[in-house]
Design a protein around this motif. Structure first.
Motif, mmCIF file in Angstrom:
data_model
loop_
_atom_site.group_PDB
_atom_site.id
_atom_site.type_symbol
_atom_site.label_atom_id
_atom_site.label_comp_id
_atom_site.label_asym_id
_atom_site.label_seq_id
_atom_site.Cartn_x
_atom_site.Cartn_y
_atom_site.Cartn_z
ATOM 1 N N GLU A 135 37.166 -31.980 25.871
ATOM 2 C CA GLU A 135 35.708 -32.052 25.817
ATOM 3 C C GLU A 135 35.132 -30.830 25.098
ATOM 4 O O GLU A 135 34.211 -30.958 24.279
ATOM 5 N N ARG A 136 35.665 -29.654 25.346
ATOM 6 C CA ARG A 136 35.163 -28.440 24.707
ATOM 7 C C ARG A 136 35.402 -28.459 23.198
ATOM 8 O O ARG A 136 34.667 -27.816 22.447
ATOM 9 N N HIS A 137 36.416 -29.188 22.769
ATOM 10 C CA HIS A 137 36.729 -29.236 21.348
ATOM 11 C C HIS A 137 36.227 -30.522 20.677
ATOM 12 O O HIS A 137 36.615 -30.815 19.544
ATOM 13 N N GLY A 138 35.370 -31.238 21.364
ATOM 14 C CA GLY A 138 34.739 -32.402 20.767
ATOM 15 C C GLY A 138 35.635 -33.610 20.619
ATOM 16 O O GLY A 138 35.285 -34.555 19.895
ATOM 17 N N LEU A 139 36.766 -33.624 21.302
ATOM 18 C CA LEU A 139 37.698 -34.753 21.206
ATOM 19 C C LEU A 139 37.444 -35.720 22.355
ATOM 20 O O LEU A 139 38.292 -35.950 23.223
ATOM 21 N N THR A 140 36.265 -36.315 22.348
ATOM 22 C CA THR A 140 35.858 -37.186 23.441
ATOM 23 C C THR A 140 35.904 -38.662 23.080
ATOM 24 O O THR A 140 35.587 -39.508 23.914
ATOM 25 N N THR A 141 36.276 -38.980 21.841
ATOM 26 C CA THR A 141 36.528 -40.371 21.448
ATOM 27 C C THR A 141 38.023 -40.561 21.358
ATOM 28 O O THR A 141 38.704 -39.841 20.630
ATOM 29 N N ILE A 142 38.544 -41.510 22.112
ATOM 30 C CA ILE A 142 39.985 -41.762 22.150
ATOM 31 C C ILE A 142 40.251 -43.135 21.545
ATOM 32 O O ILE A 142 39.700 -44.144 22.004
ATOM 33 N N PHE A 143 41.091 -43.181 20.517
ATOM 34 C CA PHE A 143 41.524 -44.445 19.925
ATOM 35 C C PHE A 143 42.878 -44.793 20.524
ATOM 36 O O PHE A 143 43.807 -43.974 20.480
ATOM 37 N N GLY A 144 43.002 -45.984 21.054
ATOM 38 C CA GLY A 144 44.278 -46.269 21.694
ATOM 39 C C GLY A 144 44.531 -47.725 21.986
ATOM 40 O O GLY A 144 43.675 -48.600 21.839
ATOM 41 N N ASN A 145 45.763 -47.968 22.413
ATOM 42 C CA ASN A 145 46.215 -49.242 22.963
ATOM 43 C C ASN A 145 47.207 -48.859 24.064
ATOM 44 O O ASN A 145 48.356 -48.554 23.786
ATOM 45 N N GLY B 150 40.298 -43.017 9.517
ATOM 46 C CA GLY B 150 38.963 -43.117 8.931
ATOM 47 C C GLY B 150 37.955 -42.257 9.665
ATOM 48 O O GLY B 150 37.109 -41.593 9.051
ATOM 49 N N TYR B 151 38.034 -42.246 10.985
ATOM 50 C CA TYR B 151 37.109 -41.465 11.813
ATOM 51 C C TYR B 151 37.257 -39.976 11.537
ATOM 52 O O TYR B 151 36.267 -39.260 11.316
ATOM 53 N N ALA B 152 38.509 -39.478 11.514
ATOM 54 C CA ALA B 152 38.753 -38.053 11.286
ATOM 55 C C ALA B 152 38.324 -37.634 9.889
ATOM 56 O O ALA B 152 37.734 -36.558 9.706
ATOM 57 N N GLN B 153 38.608 -38.471 8.887
ATOM 58 C CA GLN B 153 38.194 -38.135 7.524
ATOM 59 C C GLN B 153 36.675 -38.079 7.404
ATOM 60 O O GLN B 153 36.120 -37.168 6.775
ATOM 61 N N ALA B 154 35.999 -39.055 8.008
ATOM 62 C CA ALA B 154 34.544 -39.110 7.894
ATOM 63 C C ALA B 154 33.878 -37.946 8.622
ATOM 64 O O ALA B 154 32.891 -37.388 8.139
ATOM 65 N N LEU B 155 34.434 -37.551 9.776
ATOM 66 C CA LEU B 155 33.856 -36.459 10.546
ATOM 67 C C LEU B 155 34.296 -35.090 10.038
ATOM 68 O O LEU B 155 33.603 -34.092 10.233
ATOM 69 N N PRO C 89 40.604 -51.524 9.730
ATOM 70 C CA PRO C 89 40.383 -50.600 10.848
ATOM 71 C C PRO C 89 39.765 -49.270 10.434
ATOM 72 O O PRO C 89 38.957 -48.703 11.176
ATOM 73 N N ALA C 90 40.119 -48.730 9.259
ATOM 74 C CA ALA C 90 39.530 -47.459 8.836
ATOM 75 C C ALA C 90 38.022 -47.595 8.687
ATOM 76 O O ALA C 90 37.271 -46.651 8.990
ATOM 77 N N ALA C 91 37.555 -48.747 8.213
ATOM 78 C CA ALA C 91 36.110 -48.958 8.091
ATOM 79 C C ALA C 91 35.436 -48.892 9.455
ATOM 80 O O ALA C 91 34.319 -48.364 9.585
ATOM 81 N N VAL C 92 36.101 -49.415 10.479
ATOM 82 C CA VAL C 92 35.565 -49.309 11.844
ATOM 83 C C VAL C 92 35.476 -47.843 12.251
ATOM 84 O O VAL C 92 34.470 -47.394 12.816
ATOM 85 N N GLY C 93 36.534 -47.063 11.951
ATOM 86 C CA GLY C 93 36.522 -45.650 12.286
ATOM 87 C C GLY C 93 35.443 -44.879 11.559
ATOM 88 O O GLY C 93 34.759 -44.037 12.150
ATOM 89 N N VAL C 94 35.268 -45.157 10.268
ATOM 90 C CA VAL C 94 34.225 -44.473 9.489
ATOM 91 C C VAL C 94 32.847 -44.800 10.053
ATOM 92 O O VAL C 94 31.990 -43.914 10.198
#
Length: 533
Positions: free
Chosen positions: A18-28, A61-66, A414-419
């Motif tokens: 949480e302190r490092h902003g990693l509050t979105t978890i992508f998973g299965n 996609g999420y990491a690249q966009a952010l 899926p990358a488009a969803v992440g972006v």
């Protein structure tokens, strides 16, 4: 003496994330991962994907966009294995993914009970930059912090396997101390290095700039434009770009460098200096032998990727942050005059296809250009239409283009969803070939589940077009396995909960693209087969 306050490894980990902003978890998730996911704080969100390949591509996609690390949760060895194909793209795009995976309980690992990740630290190598497994429960928080910092510093995925019984173990204040850690990287070039580089560029009679995806990733899109205009230098995008680092209709843009040795030599003809920034030298693909550079041409590479600098076959490299290099060139070299008035060039009239063969891809891309906002982010995965794409699209904003960096199919949907999850303020369109779409089709379910506003445009020509082009290059035109006709993506989309339509003509396509939407939608367009170049 007062007793030390204790808390669980899980709670410490959640606080650190949480302190490092990693509050979105992508998973299965699988059973091994449930103890980590229990008791998630209220500020966390879990984005469920239906296959680990799609999960990693979303996070990519999420990491690249952010522009910062993204967290992925995989299931032991099987889920990690499913993610490997998508991971190749994340490595090539230098996406800082933090991959966590559940391990069997410690007492069952030695006998290799079901769902044991045997030799877990070896499974994801050599793709990940770091791979670890805590030596004991007390080492879990520190190991998680190391995974985050390794991903951040190396700009490469890191992997951590954690025995699932570790998460509920109570730890003391020594373990809690890791939550306050931070790590920073600085690669400022020396004054002597800057002076040498400035002198080389200033003395060049006809310099050329070659820019890579790291320029966009580093937020230097506008500074790259300023530098090119200051030097009045032609600009090429480095071969096989996963991001665009310069406006593609700018008067100084000369296109994407072809991905062969001989073709790069031809393109660089007449230039006495080639300055490559934010890219490897070079990401070749098709084998076309030749000289690396024309006779008398010097190459200087500036990159913060030490590995890319070390493996380059030609030229001089400076491993450093590119930003201060750009600033030195801008401020220490006099501006070169230009008599060109127009900064941007008009797009050519789009090509048309033969009757009854569908729309030409250029018509589709022109329709996107004409109907979508200028700030749209495009996630593209359609190799056979590359030439048509660059002729008709007009990208002038940073972060406008994402592509599977290693060429691994299944990235686009899926990358488009992440972006879109990372940049909710910007429109996102995914332009995907029918061959590529099948690899990441489950991402449609995630888009529907979380109402992610992505416009998915499926170019349906019934073939693996890029493969047919490559068969011609290799002199093997009779190979099997390139025909994939008969797939109805509108029906597949409906099954996953995404509204879909088939656009059968240009007017219908434009109308579909202009129609308002507050969630995902899919537009299927039949297109004529084309070649990448």
């Amino acid at each position: 003496m007062a007793a030390m306050v204790t808390t669980t490894a899980r709670r410490i980990a959640h606080e650190f994330l949480e302190r490092h902003g990693l509050t979105t978890i992508f998973g299965n998730p699988g059973s091994n991962e449930l103890p980590f996911l229990a008791e998630l704080p209220a500020g966390f969100r879990y984005i469920l994907g239906l296959h680990e390949g799609a999960v990693v591509a979303m996070a990519d996609g999420y990491a690249q966009a952010l522009g910062r690390p993204a967290l992925v949760n995989l299931h032991s060895a099987t889920g990690s294995g499913n993610a490997l194909g998508a991971l190749t793209n994340a490595v090539a795009s230098r996406a800082p993914l933090v991959l966590t995976a559940g391990q069997q309980v410690r007492s069952a690992m030695g006998i290799e009970a079901v769902l044991t990740n045997v030799d877990a630290t070896q499974l994801m190598r050599p793709l990940v930059g770091w791979s670890g497994e805590p030596s004991c429960a007390a080492d879990v928080p520190r190991s998680l912090a190391q995974a985050v910092f390794e991903a951040q510093l190396q700009r490469r995925p890191a992997y951590l396997s954690v025995p699932y019984d570790d998460w509920s173990v109570e730890l003391d204040a020594n373990a809690v101390a890791v939550t306050d850690r931070s790590v920073r990287l600085g690669q400022q070039p020396s004054e002597a290095q800057l002076a040498d580089l400035v002198a080389a560029v200033a003395a060049a009679r006809n310099p050329a700039l070659v820019l890579g995806g790291d320029i966009d990733a580093a937020g230097l899109f506008e500074r790259a434009v300023a530098l090119a205009e200051h030097l009045e230098s032609p600009v090429w995008q480095a071969p096989s770009p996963h991001r665009l680092s310069f406006p593609n209709r700018h008067r100084l843009f000369r296109g994407v460098l072809p991905a062969s040795i001989a073709a790069v030599e031809r393109a660089m003809s007449g230039h006495d200096l080639v300055l490559v920034s934010g890219a490897p030298v070079f990401r070749y693909h098709q084998h076309e032998p030749g000289r690396y550079l024309p006779e008398g041409t010097r190459l200087i590479q500036v990159t913060d990727d030490a590995g890319a600098a070390a493996r380059a076959p030609v030229g001089t490299a400076l491993v450093a942050d590119v930003a201060p290099v750009f600033e030195a060139l801008l401020h220490r070299i006099p501006a070169r005059a230009s008599d060109n008035a127009a900064r941007f060039l008009a797009n050519p009239e789009p090509a048309t296809a033969a009757e009854h063969s569908g729309l030409h891809p250029e018509q589709v891309f022109a329709a996107l250009r004409e109907t979508q906002p200028a700030e749209t982010c495009y996630v593209v995965e359609s190799t056979s239409t590359n030439a048509a794409w660059w002729r008709q699209i007009d990208l002038r904003e940073p972060g406008s283009y994402f592509w599977p960096a290693a060429g691994g199919l299944g990235f686009g949907l899926p990358a488009a969803v992440g972006v879109a999850l990372a940049l909710p303020e910007r429109p996102v369109a995914a332009v995907i070939g029918d061959g590529s779409a099948n690899y990441g089709i489950t991402a449609l379910w995630t888009a529907a589940r979380y109402r992610v506003p992505v416009t998915f445009v499926i170019l349906r020509n019934g073939t693996y077009g890029a493969l047919e082009w490559f068969a011609e290059l290799l002199g093997t035109p009779d190979v099997p396995g390139t025909d994939i006709g008969g797939i109805d993506f509108t029906a597949l989309a409906a099954g996953y909960g995404v509204p879909a339509t088939a656009a059968t003509d240009l007017d219908g396509l434009r109308a579909a693209l202009r129609s308002p939407t507050d969630g995902p939608r899919l537009i299927q367009v039949d297109t004529a087969p084309t070649r990448p170049a």
